[in-house]
Design an enzyme around this catalytic site. Structure first.
Site, PDB file in Angstrom:
ATOM      1  N   LYS A 111       4.900 -10.692   4.179  1.00  0.00           N
ATOM      2  CA  LYS A 111       3.501 -11.038   3.907  1.00  0.00           C
ATOM      3  C   LYS A 111       3.393 -11.910   2.658  1.00  0.00           C
ATOM      4  CE  LYS A 111      -0.736  -8.723   2.378  1.00  0.00           C
ATOM      5  NZ  LYS A 111      -1.460  -7.450   2.284  1.00  0.00           N
ATOM      6  N   ASP A 148       0.806  -1.229   0.000  1.00  0.00           N
ATOM      7  CA  ASP A 148       0.000   0.000   0.000  1.00  0.00           C
ATOM      8  C   ASP A 148       0.841   1.282   0.000  1.00  0.00           C
ATOM      9  OD1 ASP A 148      -2.104  -1.749   0.107  1.00  0.00           O
ATOM     10  OD2 ASP A 148      -2.891  -1.077   2.037  1.00  0.00           O
ATOM     11  N   HIS A 165       0.073 -13.871   1.514  1.00  0.00           N
ATOM     12  CA  HIS A 165      -1.259 -13.522   1.006  1.00  0.00           C
ATOM     13  C   HIS A 165      -1.624 -14.227  -0.301  1.00  0.00           C
ATOM     14  CE1 HIS A 165      -4.471 -10.126   1.458  1.00  0.00           C
ATOM     15  NE2 HIS A 165      -4.951 -11.353   1.650  1.00  0.00           N
TER      16      HIS A 165
END
Length: 466
Positions: free
Chosen positions: A137, A40, A139
């Site tokens: 991460k 992000d 995911h």
């Protein structure tokens, strides 16, 4: 004429020798590869990208020493499909990791993941003898069959999904992230297939990721390695270590970015200390644009319109820096590139071959990186789930849909009349020039029609729930 022909042959021979010289160091190893993938991070969140109050001296120096790409894109505007595309070199629609039905990312109750038949960068490099690890991460599926150790990685240290998932509080998402506490999110920290901490202590997680990465580099300094460092942040909840908490003029979000900058500096310094920096390609980028609905806890897309969960420029154009001392020609590249291109580029520089049994969507960027040649990529398909939201060819981008520029709610609406923008002249997408360039509309539409023939939107839509 004969003399000219002879000189041309000699020049070609020297170019070929030079190409293979950069592929392999004096130790005889193919180059190491490190991908630093933030979560992000917005297009405008770095000092080198023009942020007025966030300090990123290490990343800025990395950009000055390497190549900074100003028109670099992800293949999806949210976490899961973006990561799938990076690791496979294929649009998410081909792996079924993006859908327009329900959630477009995996959750703790999702039964799916990156399909085992997909080939990851790690699996490709394993054939060349690379040591591989993912830190951070994942995911791409939390069940055993989808974990990194079953997707070509020798080891894994990190969280299996986003750091705000598995909430334990009745607070709304916005309330929980306004003043986040570790106990609000029951996200596990894993080593390989085992949970070693729950909830993950996120105040120190960036520091621990960095330490794990440094140990991996040092341990494998004498053999080729692939390190995929996928930071959990600046995805919310935002947490910084004691050394960075309260230090940035941009508040907590700035603290987090400045700690990520520190981490990047530590990685580059470790490569220099181990004397392998000249044989290591490092790529720094982000998985999508900023999550702006979170207001002060979110980043900035700079001059770009839109945000995470949109296929406007702010949702899919990301910071991108390539660093490889002595090999990459320092420059600012305004050609088009994509995380989809990392797979074929890494294939080329490592001397591995692409599997011939599947369609790839990336381009080899190695000659742009090494010799500043023009990028082979001229188009971008801006998917939103299985819909093509917009498409770009050259400087022009044609829109078929619109949605909330903040990303949420995500509902798409078909445009009654398409929109066309010159993205190089107008990166903020302010001036619709549809009526002025009908030939560009036709050109892009023909490109989209051809592309649609190569995809099957009904295949492998992995959105089952446990």
């Amino acid at each position: 004429m004969k003399k000219y022909f002879k000189l041309t042959l000699i020049s070609t021979f020297i170019a070929v020798l030079s190409f293979f010289d950069y592929l392999y160091s004096k130790q005889g190893n193919p180059p190491n590869v490190i991908i630093i993938f933030t979560d992000d991070l917005g297009y405008g969140d770095l000092g080198i990208q023009g942020h007025p109050s966030i300090k990123t001296p290490n990343i800025d120096q990395m950009a000055r020493e390497g190549q900074r790409w100003t028109n670099f894109y992800v293949a999806a505007n949210v976490c899961t499909p973006s990561r799938a595309a990076l690791l496979t070199g294929r649009l998410p629609i081909r792996s079924g990791t993006d859908t327009n039905e329900g959630a477009r990312v995996f959750f703790p109750n999702s039964a799916g993941g990156l399909p085992p038949e997909e080939i990851t960068i790690a699996e490709m490099l394993k054939k060349k003898g690379y040591k591989t690890t993912v830190i951070g991460k994942w995911h791409l599926g939390h069940l055993p069959e989808f974990l990194p150790t079953n997707q070509g990685f020798d080891s894994y240290f990190g969280i299996p999904y986003s750091n705000d998932m598995d909430p334990t509080t009745d607070l709304t998402h916005a309330e929980a992230n306004k003043n986040p506490k570790i106990e609000y999110f029951n996200v596990p920290l894993m080593r390989d297939e085992k949970i070693i901490e729950r909830p993950a202590q996120q105040h120190t997680i960036t520091r621990r990721y960095t330490g794990e990465a440094q140990k991996f580099i040092t341990k494998n300094r004498d053999e080729p390695f692939f390190l995929y460092l996928a930071h959990s942040m600046p995805h919310v909840p935002l947490f910084a270590s004691d050394d960075f908490s309260g230090t940035s003029k941009r508040g907590l979000y700035g603290d987090v970015i400045e700690e990520l900058d520190w981490s990047t500096g530590e990685i580059l310094n470790t490569l220099k200390e181990e004397e392998i920096d000249d044989n290591t390609l490092v790529v720094f980028t982000s998985d999508n644009g900023p999550w702006t609905v979170l207001n002060i806890n979110a980043g900035s897309a700079g001059p770009l319109y839109g945000a995470k969960a949109t296929s406007y420029e702010g949702g899919m154009r990301v910071p991108a820096i390539f660093w490889w001392p002595g090999k990459i020609a320092p420059n600012v590249i305004m050609d088009i590139g994509s995380t989809l291109d990392l797979f074929p580029t890494i294939s080329k520089i490592s001397g591995t071959s692409l599997s011939q049994d599947r369609k790839y969507d990336g381009y080899d960027l190695s000659m742009t990186l090494i010799d500043n040649k023009k990028s082979s990529r001229e188009e971008i398909f801006y998917y939103h789930g299985t819909d093509i939201f917009a498409a770009r060819k050259g400087d022009y981008k044609l829109y078929y849909y619109e949605n909330n520029p903040k990303g949420y709610p995500e509902k798409l609406r078909k445009l009654d009349e398409w929109k066309l923008f010159n993205i190089q002249m107008d990166p903020s997408e302010r001036f619709n020039i549809l009526e002025e360039y009908p030939e560009k509309v036709k050109e892009i539409q023909n490109l989209v029609d051809q592309h649609k023939e190569s995809v099957d939107p009904g295949k492998n839509q992995m959105v089952k729930k446990i």
